[in-house]
Design an enzyme around this catalytic site. Structure first.
Site, PDB file in Angstrom:
ATOM      1  N   ARG A  88      -2.033   5.995   7.822  1.00 40.09           N
ATOM      2  CA  ARG A  88      -2.164   4.621   7.356  1.00 40.09           C
ATOM      3  C   ARG A  88      -3.012   3.775   8.302  1.00 40.09           C
ATOM      4  NH1 ARG A  88       0.674   3.127   3.162  1.00 40.09           N
ATOM      5  NH2 ARG A  88       2.585   4.264   2.692  1.00 40.09           N
ATOM      6  N   ARG A 171      -0.435  -7.957  -0.358  1.00 41.68           N
ATOM      7  CA  ARG A 171      -0.457  -6.507  -0.087  1.00 41.68           C
ATOM      8  C   ARG A 171      -1.880  -6.008   0.077  1.00 41.68           C
ATOM      9  NH1 ARG A 171       2.591  -4.204  -4.939  1.00 41.68           N
ATOM     10  NH2 ARG A 171       2.152  -2.155  -4.085  1.00 41.68           N
TER      11      ARG A 171
END
Ligand SMILES: [Zn+2]
Length: 217
Positions: A88, A171
């Site tokens: 990530r 997000r």
């Protein structure tokens, strides 16, 4: 073939991950699946992860990384894998590189699904969830015959907080902050390929196939 798939929420990553892994006959490995397997299998790492999750804390990187390391060493991943949701960030990408180097391996390709923010908002903010059966509808792409009512069970439809525009935009910002450095890390390695993820799923799939072709022929 060893691939990492990255993409923002709403880019259809799950669908493409499924398609690519079956096309290449390699396992799709997501951190969510690895967590569940370790927790339900009650492994030492699973027990450790569960302690954090039970407290509502994030599972620390070293636990996640240890799980990924174990998973990549399994037999079915010997000929390749598709990683979904990991790494990530750049530190995780560096760790992954180290893990693979220890196994005398390296990544072949990082596919980045690219879709503009407004398109993601259009896709996600139109979603409506049935309170009763959980079926997800879409006001534009998959509408129920009667507005606000589930065709399957007659339940009431509502918009989840996750599907509200401001939540989606937030997000996306978080994603961009983390992923922009990740993308340039892999661009420097010479293995990043951007994939236009706008339009119908079949078209995106076609583009994915074209990106994979140099490796499969
Ligand atoms: Zn329903």
């Amino acid at each position: 073939m060893r691939i990492v798939l990255v993409g923002p929420p709403g880019a259809g990553k799950g669908t493409q991950a499924q398609f690519i892994s079956s096309h290449l006959s390699v396992p799709k490995i997501s951190t969510g699946d690895i967590f569940r397997a370790n927790v339900s299998g009650n492994t030492p790492l699973g027990r450790k992860a569960k302690e954090f999750m039970d407290r509502g804390d994030l599972v620390p990187d070293e636990v996640t990384i240890a799980m990924v390391r174990d998973r990549l060493a399994e037999d079915d991943a010997r000929e390749g894998f598709l990683l979904d949701g990991f790494p990530r960030n750049v530190p995780q990408a560096e760790t992954l590189k180290k893990i693979l180097a220890e196994m005398d391996l390296r990544l072949d390709l990082v596919l980045e699904l690219v879709v503009d923010d407004d398109e993601v908002v259009r896709r996600l903010s139109g979603r409506r969830t049935c309170r009763k059966c959980g079926r997800i509808w879409h006001v534009a792409f998959d509408p129920p015959s009667k507005e606000g009512v589930c065709d399957v069970c007659g339940g009431e439809l509502f918009q989840r907080d996750d599907d509200r525009e401001e939540t989606i935009r937030h997000r996306l910002e978080v994603y961009q902050e983390q992923t922009a450095p990740l993308a340039s890390f892999y661009a420097d390695e010479g293995i990043l390929v951007g994939l236009d993820a706008t339009g119908p799923v079949e078209e995106v799939t076609e583009r994915a196939l074209a990106a994979l072709r140099p490796f499969t022929e």
